[in-house]
Design a protein around this motif. Structure first.
Motif, short mmCIF file in Angstrom:
data_model
loop_
_atom_site.label_atom_id
_atom_site.label_comp_id
_atom_site.label_asym_id
_atom_site.label_seq_id
_atom_site.Cartn_x
_atom_site.Cartn_y
_atom_site.Cartn_z
N TRP A 1 8.06 6.19 2.13
CA TRP A 1 8.65 6.39 0.78
C TRP A 1 9.95 5.65 0.45
O TRP A 1 10.61 5.22 1.15
N GLU B 1 1.31 4.60 -9.88
CA GLU B 1 0.64 4.44 -8.43
C GLU B 1 -0.74 4.11 -8.64
O GLU B 1 -1.55 4.22 -9.64
N GLN C 1 9.68 2.26 1.79
CA GLN C 1 8.34 1.72 1.28
C GLN C 1 8.66 0.42 0.44
O GLN C 1 7.87 -0.33 0.48
N HIS D 1 6.04 1.10 -4.54
CA HIS D 1 6.27 2.46 -4.94
C HIS D 1 6.55 2.31 -6.29
O HIS D 1 5.99 3.43 -6.94
#
Length: 511
Positions: A122, A425, A126, A462
């Motif tokens: 994350w 996302e 990420q 992300h």
């Protein structure tokens, strides 16, 4: 006579130089005990704080709420919630690279190892991973214009290894962090890892918590916000020596407004490195070398409430040594020490041995000596690393919605400012598909980027897209989807708008 006088002067300077080199000598058993204490302390701390991770954002955990711990909890958590240990298996990724390729392992070997690992990531990790997988080299993959999470906590929770393999050598730990920490972070985000590595390093030289913290802070440039925040905590601890909650409130008032992380802007969520490092330092200072108080306070501060007690517990574990960690906190540890952390082949037992090996190599490389069971370390005086600042000259000013085109193949919005981040996302949790959305980003009708947006969770981007360095003014943005899909979701979030000056909230509300 002049030549003799000159020679005497040179000798005196040489003697003085050698006299300034401070050394400490530890038995190999003691060195190993401290390294084991550092790794065990991390594992205990993250397990203890796990249930409260980001459950208390913008508030602390009240005293009336008891915190969970019982015999067998460690083993149960490692087997049934292995994803909790991201700050451990990320450390071990880098330890494994050192083990395979030596202390001079090239930068790309660290970057590729974590970019291609099987675990989910994350925030800065990420974003850095995505950049690497799309051809961007370190350190640019962690630089803030390429990584909206550059100031997040990521390397801070992964830097333990750098200090544990550099006992008494904070500048050596900083050099390791310069190489690895810039894979995913920059500025204050990188400083968090430098600071943590230095605290671990200084833990081998002193049992005084205040000394360990203040000496480690010398590795951070004084003009940085990270330094100022931690220095404030040290000052507030002196002013309110029995009131950690008062210091928590002072941190909240002065430092809790995140400007970088898209999830933390205009929200109580805060994964900013300096704020969470402040909670680590509060746990250490107010904990007063009591393992229970240290973990409790670092956890009760909230936000990243598993990683912060992990860092505090690891540093205190290195100061105390494994053998002096209270038995209450080592309940079930023996049963867990031979369990490999998920996504790795390494267990605690493995890293105890490997960690000692790397520390001994580093000690010899940096002027120390190994004489049987006696280990002499050439202790380094901490020096500040280079100055960096993320998100320099930009300020979040508002959030705005986006609009889908009638054909559902493009996202559109307009704003006035100098930059933006479009949240959203394209990957569902645990998705392993190979499908990738091909997109085109137009700003003011000009194609500026063609982002590839994977539907695979491990390789996802992300954020959908961003741009920080636009001329101040009105801008029109379109993100066009070249290959729309009915099978995979493309979820658009809100847009964070940036400008060159902060907005006064009170005045903005009156308009």
């Amino acid at each position: 006579m002049k030549k003799i006088a000159f020679a005497i002067c040179c000798c005196l300077l040489l003697i003085q130089s050698f006299a300034q080199i401070k050394t400490i000598t530890l038995s190999k058993e003691k060195l190993n005990d401290k390294i084991r204490g550092g790794w065990a302390g991390q594992t205990i701390g993250v397990t203890f704080g796990g249930p409260y991770e980001f459950r208390f954002d913008g508030t602390f955990i009240g005293d009336y709420q008891s915190l969970l711990w019982y015999d067998g909890y460690l083993k149960n958590t490692m087997l049934n919630n292995p994803g909790l240990y991201d700050d451990l298996y990320m450390d071990l990724t880098f330890v494994d690279v050192f083990e395979k390729y030596g202390l001079d392992a090239p930068l790309d070997s660290f970057a590729n190892a974590f970019a291609h690992a099987g675990y989910a990531l994350w925030h800065a990790n990420q974003a850095g991973r995505y950049n690497i997988l799309h051809g961007m080299k370190a350190p640019m993959c962690g630089q803030w214009k390429n990584n909206p999470h550059a100031d997040c906590i990521d390397y801070q929770i992964e830097a333990d290894f750098a200090g544990l393999m550099s006992p008494g050598m904070p500048n050596t730990a900083s050099a390791i962090s310069d190489k690895i920490g810039h894979i995913m972070n920059y500025g204050d985000g990188w400083y968090g890892g430098v600071f943590v590595g230095a605290m671990y390093s200084m833990a081998f030289t002193s049992n005084d918590i205040n000394y360990v913290v203040s000496e480690a802070l010398k590795t951070i440039p004084k003009q940085s916000e990270f330094y100022q925040c931690i220095n404030d905590v040290i000052g507030w601890h002196k002013k309110y020596p029995a009131e950690w909650k008062q210091t928590w409130l002072e941190v909240q008032k002065k430092w809790a407004n995140d400007i970088g992380c898209p999830d933390g802007v205009f929200a109580p969520f805060n994964i900013d490195a300096k704020v969470n490092a402040a909670y680590v330092v509060m746990g250490l200072l107010y904990g007063e070398k009591d393992f229970t108080k240290t973990l409790e306070i670092a956890t009760r501060c909230g936000q990243d409430a598993d990683c912060n007690p992990s860092t505090a517990g690891g540093i205190l574990g290195a100061i105390m040594g494994y053998d002096k960690i209270p038995a209450y906190w080592k309940m079930g540890l023996k049963e867990a020490e031979n369990i490999p952390f998920k996504y790795t082949t390494m267990s605690l037992e493995n890293v105890y041995t490997t960690g000692l090996k790397h520390a001994l190599q580093n000690i010899e490389r940096n002027g120390g000596k190994i004489n049987g069971d006696n280990i002499t370390i050439a202790v380094q005086s901490p020096k500040p690393v280079k100055m960096e600042k993320s998100f320099d000259g930009i300020y979040p000013v508002t959030k705005i919605p986006v609009k889908w085109s009638d054909a559902k193949d493009a996202l559109n919005f307009e704003f006035e400012g100098t930059g933006f981040v479009l949240k959203g996302e394209t990957a569902a949790w645990a998705s392993t598909t190979d499908f990738v959305f091909s997109t085109q980003l137009f700003i003011d009708d000009k194609l500026v980027e063609s982002p590839e947006l994977p539907a695979n969770y491990t390789t996802r981007r992300h954020e959908l897209c961003w741009k920080y360095d636009l001329p101040k003014g009105k801008h029109k943005v379109q993100l066009k989807i070249v290959n729309p899909s009915k099978e995979f979701n493309f979820n658009a979030g809100e847009v964070i708008v940036y400008s060159d000056k902060p907005v006064n909230g009170l005045l903005a509300n009156k308009r």
